[in-house]
Design an enzyme around this catalytic site. Structure first.
Site, PDB file in Angstrom:
ATOM      1  N   PHE A  94       0.809  -1.318   0.135  1.00 15.14           N
ATOM      2  CA  PHE A  94       0.138   0.059  -0.162  1.00 15.14           C
ATOM      3  C   PHE A  94       0.888   1.452  -0.028  1.00 15.14           C
ATOM      4  O   PHE A  94       1.869   1.342   0.663  1.00 15.14           O
ATOM      5  CB  PHE A  94      -0.919  -0.260   1.184  1.00 15.14           C
ATOM      6  N   ASP A  95       0.389   2.093  -0.799  1.00 18.49           N
ATOM      7  CA  ASP A  95       1.081   3.452  -0.651  1.00 18.49           C
ATOM      8  C   ASP A  95       0.318   4.126   0.508  1.00 18.49           C
ATOM      9  O   ASP A  95      -0.843   3.609   1.064  1.00 18.49           O
ATOM     10  CB  ASP A  95       0.671   4.270  -1.874  1.00 18.49           C
ATOM     11  N   LEU A  96       1.042   5.226   1.034  1.00 15.31           N
ATOM     12  CA  LEU A  96       0.471   5.797   2.510  1.00 15.31           C
ATOM     13  C   LEU A  96      -0.272   7.042   2.144  1.00 15.31           C
ATOM     14  O   LEU A  96      -1.757   6.990   2.163  1.00 15.31           O
ATOM     15  CB  LEU A  96       1.589   6.041   3.239  1.00 15.31           C
TER      16      LEU A  96
END
Length: 219
Positions: free
Chosen positions: A10-12
């Site tokens: 996941f990107d943040l």
């Protein structure tokens, strides 16, 4: 297909959390310190996601020689407390819980410096969901999405069929550099058509739809 053992990265910023308030105030603070014109709303939106150095240079047009000063000014403001002006996107905790229950391994791959990323995840209560957090180094040597994806893959060599969930074109391209599909987080700040044009395998309108894409569309 089963999700057991699958590695979901996941990107943040913009994907898991809405960190735009703290990012925007920190960009405004840095611009004022450098005597730059106040960024436009579109420029501020463009600063959410890409590496900070690239954002200042490419989005705000800061001369290369002044980028380190801009980064330092930003981080002073951001680290002093603006990074805590953040909330998780609605539906994200439920998505993470469902993926973990299905046996997936979750990790974060972000262009935000790793110490800041950990603090944000702690503040939002999301940190326990992840087996690892992989972010940029403070010196900027590691900051691009393909670099942090590489770090995440190296840390989870047994992760099956890795996939990235991200909200900007650089997430899609960073995943593609390693042959990974990217599910676009359509609830993030991307421009219309940005994720599709970059090659996202699908664009989910909500976190709940990510689970559907993983279960039905990505083998």
């Amino acid at each position: 297909m089963t999700l057991a053992g699958r590695l979901v990265l996941f990107d943040l910023d913009g994907t898991l959390v809405d960190s735009s308030p703290g990012i925007h105030t920190s960009v405004l603070s840095a611009a004022a310190e450098l005597g730059l014109p106040a960024p436009t709303p579109r420029q501020l939106r463009g600063m959410v996601g890409p590496p900070l150095q690239d954002g200042f240079a490419l989005v705000l047009g800061v001369p290369v020689a002044d980028v380190p000063r801009a980064v330092a000014a930003y981080r002073t403001h951001y680290g002093a407390g603006a990074l805590l002006d953040v909330t998780f996107h609605a539906g994200v905790p439920d998505l993470l819980a469902a993926l973990r229950e299905a046996g997936a391994t979750l990790a974060v791959a972000t262009s935000k410096p790793e110490p800041f990323a950990v603090r944000v995840l702690e503040a939002t209560g999301l940190l326990p969901a992840f087996s690892g957090v992989h972010g940029a180094t403070m010196d900027g040597a590691v900051r691009h999405k393909d670099q942090v994806v590489a770090a995440a893959l190296a840390a989870h060599p047994d992760g099956r069929d890795p996939v990235l969930v991200g909200d900007r074109s650089h997430d899609v391209l960073g995943a593609a550099a390693h042959g990974l599909p990217c599910i676009g987080a359509g609830w993030g700040p991307a421009e219309d058509g940005e994720l599709e044009s970059a090659g996202a395998v699908a664009v989910a309108a909500s976190p709940a739809e990510v689970l559907t894409v993983l279960e039905q569309k990505i083998g």
